[in-house]
Structure formats: structure tokens, C-alpha cells
Design a protein around this motif. Structure first.
Motif, PDB file in Angstrom:
ATOM      1  N   ALA A   1       0.631  -1.129  -0.029  1.00 24.06           N
ATOM      2  CA  ALA A   1       0.111  -0.218  -0.018  1.00 24.06           C
ATOM      3  C   ALA A   1       0.913   1.351  -0.180  1.00 24.06           C
ATOM      4  N   CYS A   2       2.014   1.292   0.797  1.00 23.20           N
ATOM      5  CA  CYS A   2       2.744   2.275   0.809  1.00 23.20           C
ATOM      6  C   CYS A   2       3.328   2.574  -0.491  1.00 23.20           C
ATOM      7  N   CYS A   3       3.751   1.662  -1.064  1.00 18.94           N
ATOM      8  CA  CYS A   3       4.547   1.731  -2.521  1.00 18.94           C
ATOM      9  C   CYS A   3       3.641   1.923  -3.530  1.00 18.94           C
ATOM     10  N   ARG A   4       2.332   2.467  -3.553  1.00 19.18           N
ATOM     11  CA  ARG A   4       1.224   2.624  -4.250  1.00 19.18           C
ATOM     12  C   ARG A   4       0.831   3.954  -3.941  1.00 19.18           C
TER      13      ARG A   4
ATOM     14  N   ARG B   1       7.552  -5.209  -7.527  1.00 16.66           N
ATOM     15  CA  ARG B   1       7.370  -6.050  -8.397  1.00 16.66           C
ATOM     16  C   ARG B   1       5.595  -6.488  -8.122  1.00 16.66           C
ATOM     17  N   ASP B   2       5.352  -7.311  -8.918  1.00 16.02           N
ATOM     18  CA  ASP B   2       3.957  -8.089  -9.184  1.00 16.02           C
ATOM     19  C   ASP B   2       3.638  -8.713  -7.728  1.00 16.02           C
ATOM     20  N   ASP B   3       4.702  -9.316  -6.905  1.00 20.75           N
ATOM     21  CA  ASP B   3       4.437 -10.076  -5.541  1.00 20.75           C
ATOM     22  C   ASP B   3       4.315  -8.867  -4.477  1.00 20.75           C
ATOM     23  N   ASN B   4       4.553  -7.645  -4.927  1.00 16.17           N
ATOM     24  CA  ASN B   4       4.417  -6.551  -3.667  1.00 16.17           C
ATOM     25  C   ASN B   4       5.660  -6.326  -2.974  1.00 16.17           C
ATOM     26  N   ARG B   5       6.873  -6.833  -3.452  1.00 15.69           N
ATOM     27  CA  ARG B   5       7.911  -6.783  -2.904  1.00 15.69           C
ATOM     28  C   ARG B   5       8.803  -5.768  -3.853  1.00 15.69           C
ATOM     29  N   CYS B   6       9.861  -5.081  -3.291  1.00 19.05           N
ATOM     30  CA  CYS B   6      10.763  -4.106  -3.680  1.00 19.05           C
ATOM     31  C   CYS B   6      11.656  -4.877  -4.704  1.00 19.05           C
ATOM     32  N   GLY B   7      11.869  -4.291  -5.923  1.00 25.87           N
ATOM     33  CA  GLY B   7      12.677  -4.747  -6.898  1.00 25.87           C
ATOM     34  C   GLY B   7      14.378  -4.362  -6.632  1.00 25.87           C
ATOM     35  N   ILE B   8      14.251  -3.303  -5.748  1.00 23.04           N
ATOM     36  CA  ILE B   8      15.880  -3.082  -5.375  1.00 23.04           C
ATOM     37  C   ILE B   8      15.718  -2.822  -4.128  1.00 23.04           C
ATOM     38  N   TYR B   9      15.271  -3.657  -3.060  1.00 25.36           N
ATOM     39  CA  TYR B   9      15.339  -3.638  -1.655  1.00 25.36           C
ATOM     40  C   TYR B   9      16.693  -3.540  -1.032  1.00 25.36           C
ATOM     41  N   THR B  10      17.766  -3.901  -1.478  1.00 22.73           N
ATOM     42  CA  THR B  10      18.820  -3.959  -0.752  1.00 22.73           C
ATOM     43  C   THR B  10      19.533  -2.379  -1.102  1.00 22.73           C
ATOM     44  N   THR B  11      19.070  -1.566  -2.043  1.00 19.27           N
ATOM     45  CA  THR B  11      19.388  -0.303  -2.519  1.00 19.27           C
ATOM     46  C   THR B  11      18.381   0.674  -2.513  1.00 19.27           C
TER      47      THR B  11
ATOM     48  N   GLY C   1      -0.048   2.818 -10.813  1.00 17.64           N
ATOM     49  CA  GLY C   1       0.105   1.483 -10.097  1.00 17.64           C
ATOM     50  C   GLY C   1       1.234   1.429  -9.337  1.00 17.64           C
ATOM     51  N   GLY C   2       1.907   2.587  -8.796  1.00 15.85           N
ATOM     52  CA  GLY C   2       2.743   2.701  -7.617  1.00 15.85           C
ATOM     53  C   GLY C   2       4.106   2.704  -8.355  1.00 15.85           C
ATOM     54  N   CYS C   3       4.951   2.446  -7.422  1.00 17.40           N
ATOM     55  CA  CYS C   3       6.576   2.671  -7.707  1.00 17.40           C
ATOM     56  C   CYS C   3       7.101   1.913  -8.732  1.00 17.40           C
TER      57      CYS C   3
ATOM     58  N   ALA D   1      -6.385   2.017   1.140  1.00 17.34           N
ATOM     59  CA  ALA D   1      -6.310   0.904  -0.070  1.00 17.34           C
ATOM     60  C   ALA D   1      -7.316  -0.177   0.154  1.00 17.34           C
ATOM     61  N   GLY D   2      -8.148  -0.124   1.305  1.00 19.82           N
ATOM     62  CA  GLY D   2      -9.089  -1.140   1.801  1.00 19.82           C
ATOM     63  C   GLY D   2      -8.540  -2.321   2.462  1.00 19.82           C
ATOM     64  N   ILE D   3      -7.183  -2.125   2.768  1.00 18.37           N
ATOM     65  CA  ILE D   3      -6.504  -3.568   3.445  1.00 18.37           C
ATOM     66  C   ILE D   3      -6.876  -3.198   5.012  1.00 18.37           C
ATOM     67  N   PRO D   4      -6.942  -4.212   5.738  1.00 26.72           N
ATOM     68  CA  PRO D   4      -7.186  -4.148   7.186  1.00 26.72           C
ATOM     69  C   PRO D   4      -5.767  -3.808   7.882  1.00 26.72           C
ATOM     70  N   LEU D   5      -5.979  -2.918   8.921  1.00 28.61           N
ATOM     71  CA  LEU D   5      -5.055  -2.396   9.666  1.00 28.61           C
ATOM     72  C   LEU D   5      -3.968  -3.481  10.038  1.00 28.61           C
ATOM     73  N   LEU D   6      -2.570  -3.183  10.178  1.00 29.09           N
ATOM     74  CA  LEU D   6      -1.620  -3.979  10.486  1.00 29.09           C
ATOM     75  C   LEU D   6      -1.855  -4.273  11.922  1.00 29.09           C
ATOM     76  N   GLU D   7      -1.553  -5.378  12.437  1.00 36.28           N
ATOM     77  CA  GLU D   7      -1.634  -5.870  13.857  1.00 36.28           C
ATOM     78  C   GLU D   7      -0.387  -6.023  14.281  1.00 36.28           C
ATOM     79  N   PRO D   8      -0.198  -5.666  15.667  1.00 31.02           N
ATOM     80  CA  PRO D   8       1.222  -5.808  16.270  1.00 31.02           C
ATOM     81  C   PRO D   8       1.732  -7.391  16.416  1.00 31.02           C
ATOM     82  N   SER D   9       2.918  -7.465  16.000  1.00 31.00           N
ATOM     83  CA  SER D   9       3.542  -8.781  15.902  1.00 31.00           C
ATOM     84  C   SER D   9       3.473  -9.384  17.502  1.00 31.00           C
ATOM     85  N   ALA D  10       3.373 -10.726  17.753  1.00 30.11           N
ATOM     86  CA  ALA D  10       3.193 -11.431  18.659  1.00 30.11           C
ATOM     87  C   ALA D  10       4.774 -11.436  19.245  1.00 30.11           C
ATOM     88  N   ILE D  11       4.991 -10.846  20.583  1.00 29.17           N
ATOM     89  CA  ILE D  11       6.291 -10.746  21.068  1.00 29.17           C
ATOM     90  C   ILE D  11       6.384 -12.183  21.944  1.00 29.17           C
TER      91      ILE D  11
END
Length: 105
Positions: free
Chosen positions: A9-12, A60-70, A54-56, A92-102
């Protein structure tokens, strides 16, 4: 604490500030950015327009960054679960991100 689930969502939906150090780290960023007409704040030289088409261009099509390391510095410091992240998800109509289990072990 939140962990990015790769919704993209942020990348779009962001204008990503680009600094000279970003273009030195990855020249492809300079090729894709919109240059500023006047010098930007604190070394900013341009921006990636992730709001249109459509975004940055590096998303990539899998919602991952194609230049992640740079990827741009602004992307490196972007926090999963931040108010801005959650708003991008809502827009974007996506549910809120929930906190990670600690784990306490």
C-alpha cells in the motif's frame, strides 16, 4: 512492534523523497525519479511518484521491492505500523496491520 506484511500500500500511494546518496547507491533511482526544479530540503534532488501508474516503478508483481537492498533512504526508515502505514492500508481497503506477537523466551 509491527512487521511489514508486504501489502504494498505504501509503495502505491507515496511521493518518495530522493537524495543524492540514493542515486549514488543505485543509479537506476536517478533514471526513474522526477527531478526537482529547485534544490530540495537537506539534499533532496527529486522524488519517485508512486501515486500514479500503479505505484513505484520498482514494485514487483508480488508486492516486494525490486531494489530492496539499495532502496531509497525514505523507504529504509518507513515504519511498518506507523500512522502513515495504517492510513495507506485504510486508503487501499486493506485491514490495519496488527502488532507482532512478542516472544518472551
Amino acid at each position: 512492534m509491527y512487521e511489514c506484511d508486504g501489502c504494498g500500500a505504501c509503495c502505491r500511494s507515496k511521493l518518495v523523497d530522493i537524495y543524492e546518496v540514493d542515486t549514488l547507491r543505485n543509479p537506476r533511482i536517478a533514471e526513474q525519479m522526477n527531478p526537482l526544479r529547485e534544490p530540495g530540503f537537506d539534499g533532496e534532488v527529486g522524488y519517485l511518484n508512486c501515486v500514479s501508474n500503479g505505484g513505484c516503478v520498482f514494485l514487483r508483481d508480488d508486492n516486494r521491492c525490486g531494489i530492496y537492498t539499495t532502496r531509497p533512504s525514505a523507504c529504509v526508515v518507513y515504519e511498518a505500523g506507523s500512522d502513515d502505514c495504517q492510513q495507506c492500508r485504510l486508503d487501499a481497503g486493506i485491514p490495519l496491520l496488527e502488532p507482532s506477537a512478542i516472544s518472551l523466551s
